[in-house]
Write an enzyme that holds these catalytic residues in place. Structure first.
Site, PDB file in Angstrom:
ATOM      1  CB  SER A   7      -0.914   0.006   1.224  1.00  0.00           C
ATOM      2  OG  SER A   7      -1.576   1.245   1.282  1.00  0.00           O
ATOM      3  CG  HIS A  32      -3.975  -1.179  -1.773  1.00  0.00           C
ATOM      4  ND1 HIS A  32      -5.132  -1.840  -2.136  1.00  0.00           N
ATOM      5  CD2 HIS A  32      -4.327  -0.352  -0.757  1.00  0.00           C
ATOM      6  CE1 HIS A  32      -6.132  -1.437  -1.375  1.00  0.00           C
ATOM      7  NE2 HIS A  32      -5.674  -0.521  -0.534  1.00  0.00           N
ATOM      8  CG  ASP A  34      -5.077   2.936   0.678  1.00  0.00           C
ATOM      9  OD1 ASP A  34      -6.057   2.189   0.563  1.00  0.00           O
ATOM     10  OD2 ASP A  34      -3.991   2.579   1.182  1.00  0.00           O
ATOM     11  CG  MET A  36      -8.038   7.813   2.045  1.00  0.00           C
ATOM     12  SD  MET A  36      -7.332   7.767   3.696  1.00  0.00           S
ATOM     13  CE  MET A  36      -6.460   6.192   3.653  1.00  0.00           C
ATOM     14  CG  HIS A  65      -9.332   0.864  -0.850  1.00  0.00           C
ATOM     15  ND1 HIS A  65      -8.773   0.636   0.400  1.00  0.00           N
ATOM     16  CD2 HIS A  65     -10.674   0.943  -0.644  1.00  0.00           C
ATOM     17  CE1 HIS A  65      -9.731   0.589   1.301  1.00  0.00           C
ATOM     18  NE2 HIS A  65     -10.888   0.788   0.701  1.00  0.00           N
ATOM     19  CG  MET A  67     -11.224   4.112   1.703  1.00  0.00           C
ATOM     20  SD  MET A  67      -9.667   3.997   2.605  1.00  0.00           S
ATOM     21  CE  MET A  67      -8.536   3.916   1.238  1.00  0.00           C
ATOM     22  CG  MET A 136     -12.121  -2.019   4.767  1.00  0.00           C
ATOM     23  SD  MET A 136     -10.617  -1.648   3.850  1.00  0.00           S
ATOM     24  CE  MET A 136      -9.597  -0.870   5.101  1.00  0.00           C
ATOM     25  CG  ASP A 175      -6.564  -2.316   2.855  1.00  0.00           C
ATOM     26  OD1 ASP A 175      -5.469  -2.133   3.428  1.00  0.00           O
ATOM     27  OD2 ASP A 175      -7.144  -1.451   2.173  1.00  0.00           O
TER      28      ASP A 175
HETATM   29  C1  DX5 Z   1      -6.511   2.058   5.326  1.00  0.00           C
HETATM   30  C2  DX5 Z   1      -6.043   1.734   3.940  1.00  0.00           C
HETATM   31  C3  DX5 Z   1      -4.987   0.716   3.882  1.00  0.00           C
HETATM   32  C4  DX5 Z   1      -3.696   1.105   4.577  1.00  0.00           C
HETATM   33  C5  DX5 Z   1      -3.156  -0.145   5.194  1.00  0.00           C
HETATM   34  O1  DX5 Z   1      -7.648   2.829   5.256  1.00  0.00           O
HETATM   35  O2  DX5 Z   1      -7.115   1.278   3.148  1.00  0.00           O
HETATM   36  O3  DX5 Z   1      -4.708   0.291   2.551  1.00  0.00           O
HETATM   37  O4  DX5 Z   1      -2.736   1.643   3.711  1.00  0.00           O
HETATM   38  O5  DX5 Z   1      -2.073   0.206   5.979  1.00  0.00           O
HETATM   39  P1  DX5 Z   1      -1.469  -0.788   7.051  1.00  0.00           P
HETATM   40  O6  DX5 Z   1      -1.028  -2.029   6.301  1.00  0.00           O
HETATM   41  O7  DX5 Z   1      -0.327  -0.007   7.617  1.00  0.00           O
HETATM   42  O8  DX5 Z   1      -2.531  -1.102   8.044  1.00  0.00           O
HETATM   43 ZN    ZN Z   2      -6.621   0.339   1.163  1.00  0.00          ZN
END
Ligand code: DX5
Ligand code: ZN
Length: 217
Positions: A7, A32, A34, A36, A65, A67, A136, A175
Site C-alpha cells: 500500500s 495498492h 488508497d 481518500m 481503493h 474511500m 477491511m 486490507d
Molecule cells: C486504510 C487503507 C490501507 C492502509 C493499510 O484505510 O485502506 O490500505 O494503507 O495500511 P497498514 O497495512 O499499515 O494497516
Molecule cells: Zn486500502
C-alpha cells in the site's frame, strides 16, 4: 495464486519512483493505491493525476481503493488515469451492480469493499458482478492500525458463502494491519490478495516482501 499488494500510503512519497521500483524488484504483484476524499474518511490522499504518473513508471497492476463518498463520480477518472482494479465501498454505493458493471465496462477489475462493521450480506447480492471483495481488517482512513481479529471469522464465512454459491472465482482481499506475522492466518481464512502498508514499508521493503512471500508460499 496469492498476491502481495504493497500500500503506497506507507511509502515515502518524496521517493515514490524508488519505492515503486523496489516493489517491482522484490516481486510485489500489485500496487495498492488508497484514495481518500476527506469526507468518507477524514484524510485526503491521492487523485487521478497521481495514478496517471504512477502509470508512466510501472507496469504493475494498480489496485485503486476508493474511500470516497460518491464513488460513481470517480470511477471513470481513475480508469482513464490507468487504474487496473477499482474497488468501491458498499456503504456508499447504493446501485452496486451498476457501479461494478461500469468499472468492468471501463476495462478494470471490479471490487466491493466492506468495513469491519458492515454485515457480509451487504456484498451478497452483487458479488456475482465483482472480481474480488475487499474485507477491511481495520476501519479505513489510516495506515498503521491494529488488525481487527474478527476479520478471520468474517473471511472464512465469506469464502464458504462464495464457494457454495458458485462464486469460487471471486477473490477475497484483506486490507489493514497485515504483517509478516499474521499474513498466513489471513490466507488460511481464505484471503488471496494481501494489502500491506506499514508492514512492508517500515524498514527494509525488499526484505519484508521476500519474508511475506516466504510465510505464505
Ligand atoms: C486504510 C487503507 C490501507 C492502509 C493499510 O484505510 O485502506 O490500505 O494503507 O495500511 P497498514 O497495512 O499499515 O494497516
Ligand atoms: Zn486500502
Amino acid at each position: 495464486m496469492i498476491q502481495i499488494a504493497p500500500s503506497l500510503l506507507a511509502a515515502n512519497l518524496l521517493r515514490i519512483g524508488d519505492e515503486v521500483r523496489n516493489c517491482e524488484a522484490a516481486g510485489a504483484d500489485v500496487l495498492h493505491v488508497d484514495v481518500m476524499d476527506g469526507h468518507f474518511v477524514p484524510p485526503i490522499t491521492f487523485g487521478p493525476a497521481f495514478v496517471q504518473q504512477l502509470r508512466s513508471i510501472t507496469t504493475l497492476p494498480m489496485d485503486v481503493h476508493l474511500m470516497v463518498s460518491n464513488p460513481d463520480h470517480q470511477v471513470e477518472q481513475f480508469a482513464e488515469a490507468g487504474a487496473d482494479w477499482i474497488s468501491v465501498h458498499a456503504e456508499v454505493a447504493p446501485n452496486l451492480h451498476r457501479t461494478l458493471q461500469r468499472i468492468k465496462h471501463l476495462g478494470c477489475r471490479a471490487g466491493i469493499v466492506l468495513n469491519p462493521a458492515t454485515p457480509l450480506e451487504h456484498a451478497f447480492e452483487a458479488a456475482g458482478d465483482a472480481e474480488f471483495i475487499l474485507l477491511m481488517s481495520v476501519n479505513p482512513g489510516y495506515g498503521g492500525q491494529e488488525f481487527i481479529p474478527s476479520f478471520l471469522t468474517r473471511c472464512e464465512l465469506l469464502r464458504t458463502w462464495l464457494d457454495t454459491n458458485g462464486l469460487g472465482n471471486v477473490e477475497i482481499e484483506v486490507d489493514g494491519g497485515i504483517k509478516i506475522e499474521n499474513a498466513r492466518d489471513a490466507i488460511n481464512a481464505g484471503a488471496s490478495i494481501l494489502v500491506s502498508g506499514s508492514g512492508l514499508f517500515k524498514g527494509d521493503l525488499k526484505a519484508h516482501i521476500a519474508a511475506m512471500r516466504g510465510v505464505i508460499s
